[in-house]
Motif scaffolding. Sequence first.
Motif, short mmCIF file in Angstrom:
data_model
loop_
_atom_site.label_atom_id
_atom_site.label_comp_id
_atom_site.label_asym_id
_atom_site.label_seq_id
_atom_site.Cartn_x
_atom_site.Cartn_y
_atom_site.Cartn_z
N ASN A 1 -13.02 12.53 -50.49
CA ASN A 1 -12.66 11.53 -51.82
C ASN A 1 -11.25 10.76 -51.93
N ALA A 2 -10.75 9.82 -51.24
CA ALA A 2 -9.29 9.12 -51.78
C ALA A 2 -9.29 7.89 -52.10
N HIS A 3 -9.07 8.63 -53.40
CA HIS A 3 -8.93 7.45 -54.65
C HIS A 3 -7.26 7.26 -54.20
N VAL A 4 -7.69 5.62 -54.02
CA VAL A 4 -5.90 4.75 -53.95
C VAL A 4 -5.82 3.84 -54.65
N GLY A 5 -4.46 4.05 -54.84
CA GLY A 5 -4.06 3.22 -56.08
C GLY A 5 -3.32 2.20 -55.93
N ILE A 6 -2.92 1.01 -56.41
CA ILE A 6 -1.14 -0.19 -56.24
C ILE A 6 -1.54 -0.99 -57.57
N GLY A 7 -0.03 -0.67 -57.64
CA GLY A 7 1.32 -1.10 -58.82
C GLY A 7 1.68 -1.79 -58.69
N PRO A 8 2.61 -2.06 -59.68
CA PRO A 8 4.36 -2.53 -59.29
C PRO A 8 5.10 -1.21 -59.47
N LYS B 1 -0.53 4.93 -54.57
CA LYS B 1 -0.70 6.40 -55.21
C LYS B 1 -2.16 7.08 -54.04
N VAL B 2 -2.14 7.90 -54.12
CA VAL B 2 -3.56 8.66 -53.77
C VAL B 2 -3.56 9.85 -54.53
N LYS B 3 -5.25 10.40 -55.28
CA LYS B 3 -5.67 11.50 -55.52
C LYS B 3 -6.89 11.60 -54.08
N LEU B 4 -6.71 13.02 -53.71
CA LEU B 4 -7.20 13.33 -52.04
C LEU B 4 -8.40 14.15 -53.58
N VAL B 5 -9.89 13.99 -53.40
CA VAL B 5 -10.68 15.09 -54.04
C VAL B 5 -11.55 15.85 -53.32
N VAL B 6 -10.53 17.18 -52.51
CA VAL B 6 -11.88 18.00 -51.88
C VAL B 6 -12.82 18.86 -52.14
N SER B 7 -13.63 19.26 -51.54
CA SER B 7 -15.23 19.84 -51.56
C SER B 7 -15.18 20.53 -50.26
N LEU B 8 -15.36 21.93 -50.76
CA LEU B 8 -15.43 22.91 -49.48
C LEU B 8 -16.68 23.54 -49.55
N PRO B 9 -17.85 23.30 -49.76
CA PRO B 9 -18.91 24.08 -50.74
C PRO B 9 -19.58 25.63 -49.70
N GLY B 10 -19.40 26.54 -50.62
CA GLY B 10 -19.39 28.26 -50.16
C GLY B 10 -18.30 28.49 -49.60
N VAL B 11 -16.91 27.53 -50.08
CA VAL B 11 -15.88 28.75 -48.75
C VAL B 11 -15.32 28.83 -50.97
N GLU B 12 -14.21 29.62 -50.36
CA GLU B 12 -13.87 31.11 -51.44
C GLU B 12 -12.79 29.97 -51.68
N GLY C 1 6.92 12.26 -49.55
CA GLY C 1 7.92 11.69 -49.88
C GLY C 1 8.07 10.68 -50.18
N ASN C 2 7.10 9.53 -49.54
CA ASN C 2 7.26 8.30 -49.82
C ASN C 2 6.02 7.86 -50.69
N ILE C 3 4.99 8.87 -51.20
CA ILE C 3 4.13 7.59 -52.19
C ILE C 3 3.46 9.22 -52.82
N ASP C 4 3.33 9.67 -53.82
CA ASP C 4 2.38 10.88 -55.06
C ASP C 4 1.55 11.11 -54.24
N VAL C 5 1.35 11.98 -53.85
CA VAL C 5 0.03 12.33 -53.26
C VAL C 5 -0.55 13.50 -54.10
N VAL C 6 -1.94 13.46 -54.64
CA VAL C 6 -2.71 14.28 -55.62
C VAL C 6 -3.44 14.92 -55.06
N THR C 7 -3.41 16.65 -54.63
CA THR C 7 -5.18 17.24 -54.33
C THR C 7 -5.65 18.04 -54.71
N GLU C 8 -6.66 17.59 -55.21
CA GLU C 8 -7.28 18.58 -55.54
C GLU C 8 -9.19 19.35 -55.43
N VAL C 9 -9.41 20.74 -55.37
CA VAL C 9 -9.95 21.19 -54.62
C VAL C 9 -11.29 21.26 -56.01
N VAL C 10 -12.26 21.10 -55.68
CA VAL C 10 -13.55 21.07 -56.61
C VAL C 10 -14.26 21.94 -55.75
#
Length: 142
Positions: A83-90, A99-110, A133-142
């Motif tokens: 799930n890619a969450h993309v935000g825009i602002g001043p 800004k980007v937040k990537l939420v990763v789901s890999l069911p069954g993977v350790e 190096g250009n925008i804030d990208v956060v990755t969350e593995v759930v």
Amino acid sequence: MTVDAKYWTEAKATGGGRNGMSGLVNGQLTVTMTSPKELGGSGLGHNPEELFAVGYAACYLGAMRFAATSEKLGTVPDNATVNAHVGIGPRSDGGFGLKVKLVVSLPGVERAVAEKIAERGHFICPYSNATKGNIDVVTEVV
């Protein structure tokens, strides 16, 4: 760094940019563009941030699959999601930024393996390379 492009595509925007039409020149995709309500628009169409989110999510999932296979890290399951969450602002120094937040789901993977696959996916994904190096990208593995 050089890139040996093996594939090109072309899109065209007409009208007012954020309030107009955009699409592939080959005619296979056409999108009515409108600014989101949060930025003063009607929100009745689509916006560049939505399209960026769709592209980044798909590309990054594919890059993780490639990394897992090519680096023998395991298997990315068929029900994996990004799930890619993309935000825009001043920006504090003027103009607008993303800004980007990537939420990763890999069911069954350790978890440790999933985190390694997510990390290596960023190395392969062209969106991650373009944004590094250009925008804030956060990755969350759930």
